[in-house]
Design a protein around this motif. Structure first.
Motif, short mmCIF file in Angstrom:
data_model
loop_
_atom_site.label_atom_id
_atom_site.label_comp_id
_atom_site.label_asym_id
_atom_site.label_seq_id
_atom_site.Cartn_x
_atom_site.Cartn_y
_atom_site.Cartn_z
N PRO A 181 -18.33 -1.49 15.12
CA PRO A 181 -17.81 -0.67 14.02
C PRO A 181 -16.57 -1.24 13.34
O PRO A 181 -16.15 -0.70 12.32
N GLY A 182 -15.98 -2.30 13.89
CA GLY A 182 -14.66 -2.76 13.45
C GLY A 182 -14.62 -3.24 12.00
O GLY A 182 -15.62 -3.71 11.45
N SER A 183 -13.42 -3.15 11.42
CA SER A 183 -13.23 -3.48 10.01
C SER A 183 -13.45 -4.96 9.72
O SER A 183 -13.79 -5.32 8.60
N VAL A 184 -13.20 -5.83 10.70
CA VAL A 184 -13.42 -7.26 10.46
C VAL A 184 -14.48 -7.81 11.42
O VAL A 184 -14.49 -9.00 11.74
N CYS A 185 -15.35 -6.91 11.86
CA CYS A 185 -16.38 -7.29 12.81
C CYS A 185 -17.69 -7.51 12.06
O CYS A 185 -18.01 -6.77 11.14
N THR A 186 -18.42 -8.57 12.43
CA THR A 186 -19.70 -8.81 11.76
C THR A 186 -20.86 -8.82 12.76
O THR A 186 -21.94 -9.34 12.46
N THR A 187 -20.64 -8.25 13.93
CA THR A 187 -21.68 -8.24 14.97
C THR A 187 -22.97 -7.59 14.48
O THR A 187 -24.07 -8.07 14.74
N ARG A 188 -22.83 -6.48 13.77
CA ARG A 188 -24.05 -5.78 13.32
C ARG A 188 -24.85 -6.65 12.36
O ARG A 188 -26.07 -6.64 12.37
N MET A 243 -6.23 -0.32 10.52
CA MET A 243 -5.30 0.68 10.00
C MET A 243 -3.84 0.34 10.31
O MET A 243 -2.93 0.85 9.67
N LEU A 244 -3.63 -0.54 11.30
CA LEU A 244 -2.25 -0.93 11.62
C LEU A 244 -1.94 -2.35 11.14
O LEU A 244 -0.83 -2.86 11.34
N ALA A 245 -2.92 -2.99 10.50
CA ALA A 245 -2.71 -4.38 10.04
C ALA A 245 -1.89 -4.41 8.75
O ALA A 245 -1.76 -3.39 8.07
N GLY A 246 -1.35 -5.58 8.44
CA GLY A 246 -0.65 -5.77 7.16
C GLY A 246 0.81 -5.34 7.17
O GLY A 246 1.46 -5.33 6.13
N HIS A 247 1.33 -4.98 8.33
CA HIS A 247 2.72 -4.51 8.41
C HIS A 247 3.68 -5.60 8.88
O HIS A 247 3.25 -6.63 9.40
N ASP A 248 4.96 -5.31 8.75
CA ASP A 248 5.99 -6.27 9.20
C ASP A 248 5.78 -6.68 10.65
O ASP A 248 5.98 -7.82 11.02
N GLU A 249 5.40 -5.69 11.49
CA GLU A 249 5.32 -5.92 12.94
C GLU A 249 4.13 -6.78 13.34
O GLU A 249 3.97 -7.14 14.51
N CYS A 250 3.23 -7.10 12.36
CA CYS A 250 2.00 -7.82 12.69
C CYS A 250 2.22 -9.32 12.88
O CYS A 250 1.36 -10.03 13.39
N GLY A 251 3.37 -9.79 12.44
CA GLY A 251 3.72 -11.17 12.73
C GLY A 251 3.14 -12.21 11.77
O GLY A 251 3.49 -13.37 11.85
N GLY A 252 2.28 -11.81 10.84
CA GLY A 252 1.68 -12.79 9.92
C GLY A 252 2.62 -13.14 8.78
O GLY A 252 3.62 -12.44 8.55
N VAL A 263 -1.22 -10.14 3.24
CA VAL A 263 -1.15 -10.59 4.63
C VAL A 263 -2.57 -10.82 5.13
O VAL A 263 -3.48 -10.05 4.81
N ARG A 264 -2.75 -11.87 5.93
CA ARG A 264 -4.09 -12.16 6.44
C ARG A 264 -4.39 -11.33 7.68
O ARG A 264 -3.53 -11.13 8.53
N PHE A 265 -5.65 -10.89 7.77
CA PHE A 265 -6.11 -10.12 8.94
C PHE A 265 -7.51 -10.64 9.26
O PHE A 265 -8.31 -10.83 8.36
N TYR A 266 -7.75 -10.93 10.54
CA TYR A 266 -9.06 -11.49 10.89
C TYR A 266 -9.50 -11.00 12.26
O TYR A 266 -8.69 -10.63 13.12
N GLY A 267 -10.83 -11.01 12.45
CA GLY A 267 -11.41 -10.62 13.74
C GLY A 267 -11.11 -11.66 14.80
O GLY A 267 -10.92 -12.83 14.48
N MET A 268 -11.09 -11.23 16.05
CA MET A 268 -10.78 -12.15 17.13
C MET A 268 -11.97 -13.06 17.46
O MET A 268 -11.84 -13.99 18.24
N LYS A 290 -14.69 -11.58 10.55
CA LYS A 290 -14.34 -12.19 9.27
C LYS A 290 -12.83 -12.09 9.03
O LYS A 290 -12.11 -11.41 9.77
N GLU A 291 -12.41 -12.77 7.95
CA GLU A 291 -11.00 -12.76 7.58
C GLU A 291 -10.85 -12.07 6.24
O GLU A 291 -11.67 -12.29 5.35
N VAL A 292 -9.83 -11.23 6.11
CA VAL A 292 -9.58 -10.57 4.83
C VAL A 292 -8.10 -10.69 4.47
O VAL A 292 -7.26 -10.92 5.35
N LEU A 293 -7.81 -10.54 3.18
CA LEU A 293 -6.41 -10.53 2.73
C LEU A 293 -6.05 -9.09 2.40
O LEU A 293 -6.70 -8.46 1.56
N LEU A 294 -5.04 -8.57 3.06
CA LEU A 294 -4.66 -7.17 2.84
C LEU A 294 -3.37 -7.11 2.04
O LEU A 294 -2.55 -8.03 2.11
#
Ligand code: 5GP
Length: 346
Positions: A181-188, A243-252, A263-268, A290-294
């Protein structure tokens, strides 16, 4: 081949029906929970929302920021041993922070060494694999539980009642639920495998609670309303990535794109993560993320307030004074439409 005919639900398929209530304000709602874990016998008190163990979400900074609001984090597994030891030694006793690991012998040995030095500061672990149905995962849990009877183990991911039961009987305190179900998951898309998340929560929650175990719904929440539905369906904890990605605390790094801060966000399991940590995608597998730009979102604090406000609001609508009562007071109604998007999706 078999086909299961009963209809399975996702967050988008339902709304929560309002109920008469004597609550007059959201401020009367207590959204913290207390749990005693079945195997570790540890006690938990907090707001049961956990930052995902992704390297752009489950950072030391995120863990500290969320702890200030009684939320938790699962640290990503790519930190070095000495950083982990120093971090755990410095955290206040009441914070709930998970040490994450995979199931290789290197993961186990690293954990053993860090735990030896950090001691009781590590009380929670998250054993994370994409597919929690394998024998090697089950064997790993068995070994970990035998070696560490007092540690609280969260492990997954699975999506069915029978595997939830097996894991709880084996020694897992919190079964992590969610495949695809994940936002950057492509398993399905890549494997065609998955399970609608709300039904997975309902079915795994039932199975776990019958045995005195707990579940953590992992992935698929896109708005505070989805968290309300997950708790309403029986999730004890909820794990959040996007929902918690793209913030200062995310380190990107913050990047400029056409004048906007991103800010970049990607699946593990994305190519980006595998290039970074495993020297690329192995020849026998495909990337399942996958990788997305937030849009850059500033400090996480504002988002936390928004999420908690939404869950409090749901409790008020159904008359739940405490988060614990939310699932008992939830009736889902099936819907064909969620939102009025005449002025665009927001
Ligand atoms: P989100 O809250 O962003 O919808 O989902 C977060 C969850 O997605 C994580 O906790 C993890 O279970 C899952 N996830 C993270 N990266 C990947 C990936 O690359 N592939 C898959 N299949 N799942 C992922």
């Amino acid at each position: 081949m078999r086909i299961e005919e009963d209809f399975k639900l996702d967050f988008k398929d339902v709304l929560i029906r309002p109920k008469r209530s004597t609550l007059t304000s959201r401020s009367e709602v207590d959204i913290s929970r207390e749990f005693s874990f079945r195997h570790s016998a540890g006690k938990y008190r907090g707001i049961p929302v956990i930052a995902a163990n992704m390297d752009t979400v489950g950072t030391f900074e995120m863990a500290k920021a969320l702890s200030r609001h009684q939320l938790s984090a699962a640290l990503h597994k790519h930190y070095g041993e000495s950083e982990l030891t120093d971090f755990f030694r410095a955290i206040p006793a009441e914070s709930t922070i998970f040490y994450s690991m995979g199931i290789t012998s290197a993961d186990y040995e690293k954990f053993r060494r860090v735990k030896e030095t950090a001691g009781d500061a590590i009380a929670y672990v998250c054993v994370d694999v994409a597919n929690g149905y394998t024998k090697s995962f089950v064997d790993f849990i068995n070994k970990l539980r035998k070696a560490y009877p007092q540690i609280t183990i969260m492990a997954g991911n699975v999506v069915t009642g029978e595997m939830t039961e097996e894991l709880i009987l084996l020694g897992v305190d919190i079964v992590k639920v969610g495949i695809g179900p994940g936002s950057v998951c492509t398993t399905r898309k890549m494997a065609g495998v998955g399970y609608p998340q709300l039904s997975a929560i309902i079915e795994c929650g039932d199975a776990a609670h019958g045995l005195g175990g707990l579940i953590c719904s992992d992935g698929g929440c896109t708005s505070p309303g989805d968290l309300a539905k997950a708790f309403g369906g029986g999730a004890d904890f909820i794990m959040l990535g996007g929902m918690l990605a793209g913030h200062d605390e995310c380190g990107g790094d913050i990047e400029e794109h056409d004048g906007a801060r991103k800010v970049r966000f990607y699946g593990m399991s994305s190519r980006t993560a595998m290039d970074k940590y495993s020297g690329g995608v192995a020849h026998y597998r495909a990337s399942e993320g996958k990788e997305v730009l937030l849009d850059y979102r500033g400090p996480v604090e504002g988002t936390v307030q928004e999420i908690l406000g939404g869950v409090r609001s749901a409790c008020t609508y159904v008359g739940a004074r405490r988060l614990k009562e939310l699932s008992k007071r939830t009736t889902f109604i099936r819907v064909a439409r969620q939102l009025n998007e005449v002025f665009g999706a927001s």
